[in-house]
Write an enzyme that holds these catalytic residues in place. Sequence first.
Site, PDB file in Angstrom:
ATOM      1  N   ASN A 101       0.782  -1.121   0.011  1.00 50.11           N
ATOM      2  CA  ASN A 101       0.176  -0.075  -0.049  1.00 50.11           C
ATOM      3  C   ASN A 101       0.861   1.302   0.006  1.00 50.11           C
ATOM      4  OD1 ASN A 101      -2.125  -1.448   0.022  1.00 50.11           O
ATOM      5  ND2 ASN A 101      -2.805  -1.202   2.131  1.00 50.11           N
ATOM      6  N   HIS A 118       5.822  -0.607  -2.819  1.00 43.05           N
ATOM      7  CA  HIS A 118       5.546   0.243  -3.924  1.00 43.05           C
ATOM      8  C   HIS A 118       5.560   1.643  -3.669  1.00 43.05           C
ATOM      9  CE1 HIS A 118       3.167  -3.650  -5.547  1.00 43.05           C
ATOM     10  NE2 HIS A 118       4.684  -3.846  -5.837  1.00 43.05           N
ATOM     11  N   CYS A 126      10.863  15.114  -7.335  1.00 47.75           N
ATOM     12  CA  CYS A 126      10.528  15.602  -8.614  1.00 47.75           C
ATOM     13  C   CYS A 126      10.839  14.501  -9.869  1.00 47.75           C
ATOM     14  CB  CYS A 126      11.937  16.682  -8.829  1.00 47.75           C
ATOM     15  SG  CYS A 126      11.999  17.474 -10.356  1.00 47.75           S
ATOM     16  N   CYS A 129      14.505  15.897 -11.742  1.00 52.30           N
ATOM     17  CA  CYS A 129      15.891  15.792 -11.086  1.00 52.30           C
ATOM     18  C   CYS A 129      15.487  14.827  -9.951  1.00 52.30           C
ATOM     19  CB  CYS A 129      16.268  17.176 -10.556  1.00 52.30           C
ATOM     20  SG  CYS A 129      15.539  17.793  -9.125  1.00 52.30           S
ATOM     21  N   ALA A 238     -10.323  -7.818   6.468  1.00 50.46           N
ATOM     22  CA  ALA A 238      -9.096  -7.589   7.325  1.00 50.46           C
ATOM     23  C   ALA A 238      -9.778  -7.141   8.780  1.00 50.46           C
ATOM     24  CB  ALA A 238      -8.282  -6.630   6.794  1.00 50.46           C
TER      25      ALA A 238
HETATM   26  P1  NAD Z   1      -5.612  -5.441  -5.597  1.00 52.67           P
HETATM   27  O1  NAD Z   1      -6.538  -4.219  -5.683  1.00 52.67           O
HETATM   28  O2  NAD Z   1      -5.045  -6.006  -6.836  1.00 52.67           O
HETATM   29  O3  NAD Z   1      -6.369  -6.352  -4.559  1.00 52.67           O
HETATM   30  C1  NAD Z   1      -7.179  -6.248  -3.450  1.00 52.67           C
HETATM   31  C2  NAD Z   1      -7.489  -7.254  -2.715  1.00 52.67           C
HETATM   32  O4  NAD Z   1      -8.249  -7.177  -1.583  1.00 52.67           O
HETATM   33  C3  NAD Z   1      -8.587  -8.408  -3.637  1.00 52.67           C
HETATM   34  O5  NAD Z   1      -8.102  -9.789  -3.772  1.00 52.67           O
HETATM   35  C4  NAD Z   1      -9.902  -8.110  -2.742  1.00 52.67           C
HETATM   36  O6  NAD Z   1     -10.648  -9.435  -2.970  1.00 52.67           O
HETATM   37  C5  NAD Z   1      -9.259  -7.756  -1.474  1.00 52.67           C
HETATM   38  N1  NAD Z   1     -10.131  -7.244  -0.592  1.00 52.67           N
HETATM   39  C6  NAD Z   1     -11.054  -6.193  -0.694  1.00 52.67           C
HETATM   40  N2  NAD Z   1     -11.525  -5.848   0.548  1.00 52.67           N
HETATM   41  C7  NAD Z   1     -10.780  -6.680   1.518  1.00 52.67           C
HETATM   42  C8  NAD Z   1     -11.038  -6.587   3.174  1.00 52.67           C
HETATM   43  N3  NAD Z   1     -11.925  -5.806   3.400  1.00 52.67           N
HETATM   44  N4  NAD Z   1     -10.134  -7.225   3.769  1.00 52.67           N
HETATM   45  C9  NAD Z   1      -9.146  -8.082   3.117  1.00 52.67           C
HETATM   46  N5  NAD Z   1      -9.194  -8.128   1.761  1.00 52.67           N
HETATM   47  C10 NAD Z   1      -9.992  -7.528   1.001  1.00 52.67           C
HETATM   48  O7  NAD Z   1      -4.562  -4.968  -4.420  1.00 52.67           O
HETATM   49  P2  NAD Z   1      -2.948  -5.416  -4.275  1.00 52.67           P
HETATM   50  O8  NAD Z   1      -2.786  -7.019  -4.300  1.00 52.67           O
HETATM   51  O9  NAD Z   1      -2.475  -4.701  -3.072  1.00 52.67           O
HETATM   52  O10 NAD Z   1      -2.239  -4.820  -5.409  1.00 52.67           O
HETATM   53  C11 NAD Z   1      -2.021  -3.981  -6.335  1.00 52.67           C
HETATM   54  C12 NAD Z   1      -1.457  -2.593  -6.274  1.00 52.67           C
HETATM   55  O11 NAD Z   1      -2.443  -1.724  -5.861  1.00 52.67           O
HETATM   56  C13 NAD Z   1      -0.511  -2.303  -5.125  1.00 52.67           C
HETATM   57  O12 NAD Z   1       0.796  -2.052  -6.085  1.00 52.67           O
HETATM   58  C14 NAD Z   1      -0.648  -1.083  -4.505  1.00 52.67           C
HETATM   59  O13 NAD Z   1       0.343  -0.148  -4.139  1.00 52.67           O
HETATM   60  C15 NAD Z   1      -1.805  -0.351  -5.110  1.00 52.67           C
HETATM   61  N6  NAD Z   1      -2.890  -0.048  -4.323  1.00 52.67           N
HETATM   62  C16 NAD Z   1      -2.604   0.499  -3.209  1.00 52.67           C
HETATM   63  C17 NAD Z   1      -3.824   1.003  -2.306  1.00 52.67           C
HETATM   64  C18 NAD Z   1      -3.369   1.766  -1.166  1.00 52.67           C
HETATM   65  O14 NAD Z   1      -2.115   1.949  -0.852  1.00 52.67           O
HETATM   66  N7  NAD Z   1      -4.409   1.591  -0.266  1.00 52.67           N
HETATM   67  C19 NAD Z   1      -5.038   1.110  -2.882  1.00 52.67           C
HETATM   68  C20 NAD Z   1      -5.469   0.591  -4.334  1.00 52.67           C
HETATM   69  C21 NAD Z   1      -4.383   0.227  -4.957  1.00 52.67           C
HETATM   70 ZN    ZN Z   2      13.720  18.938 -10.004  1.00 53.03          ZN
END
Ligand code: NAD
Ligand code: ZN
Length: 250
Positions: A101, A118, A126, A129, A238
Amino acid sequence: MTDLQHAIDMLAPARRIAVLSGAGMSAESGIPTFRGSHDSLWSRFDPMRLATADAWREDAALVWAWYRWRIALVADAQPHAGHRALVALARTRRVDVVTQNVDDLHERAGSMVQAHVHGSLLALRCFDCAQPHGAPLDAMVAADVPQRLAPPRCLHCGGQVRPGVVWFGEALPQQPWTNAQQAMQDCDALLVVGTSGLVQPAASLPALAHRRGVPVLEINPEPAGLARDPRLRFAASAAQLLPSLADQLC
Ligand code: NAD
Ligand code: ZN
């Protein structure tokens, strides 16, 4: 024996637990996931127009507006009971949080995050730069972010400031990736929470723990099979399951 009891039996002896969290970890704080629900981000936006360096070169104002909206969503969000459960668990044993996340909800709950593999929305730098951008952003609520918005200007070179996230086609930041792999090597058990397991190389991390024979438990309303033992795949959210686990283990 219930699944929860089986999970507790597997986790109880672990002195060091690693957690690999994904977008689903933040879903119950109101941050949309990328995949796995009808209102997920990729179902409404085309990632190739928003999460690549080419997209930025083509239309930085469009890309920045999308990230500025996500930054505002995160600023308005609060950690939930699942984030807090990990903090409680860390009072009884070592817990290494590795997250995909780009928000800071684990930290705001009180966890020490071992690796943001990530990057982070808030680690602005920037585009031209690469210098970090320390100046604060103007306060903004998500609903007021326009469709297009000029990115801030770099104080060093006048270039455009971008979010500190890893875009498609970019390499992962090296130290966080090393820390993430180390956490998988050092843990006695792994919790995989809220990840679809579709984004590589992050999705390869659970295999490092599997290979060492440690229990891997998955929490996801739609489990992706990242836990090989089906009894350790919890079709749960979660915020529901982590507090029950922590209650039993603390
Ligand atoms: P993803 O969006 O691909 O998958 C999300 C997963 O979470 C799904 O499998 C879904 O079934 C599950 N899910 C949904 N609600 C849930 C809950 N309440 N409890 C537990 N699980 C739940 O996400 P990913 O696998 O993290 O992959 C992708 C990319 O998305 C990462 O690179 C991440 O950086 C980025 N991302 C980050 C955020 C954030 O920082 N909050 C938000 C969206 C995407
Ligand atoms: Zn710069």
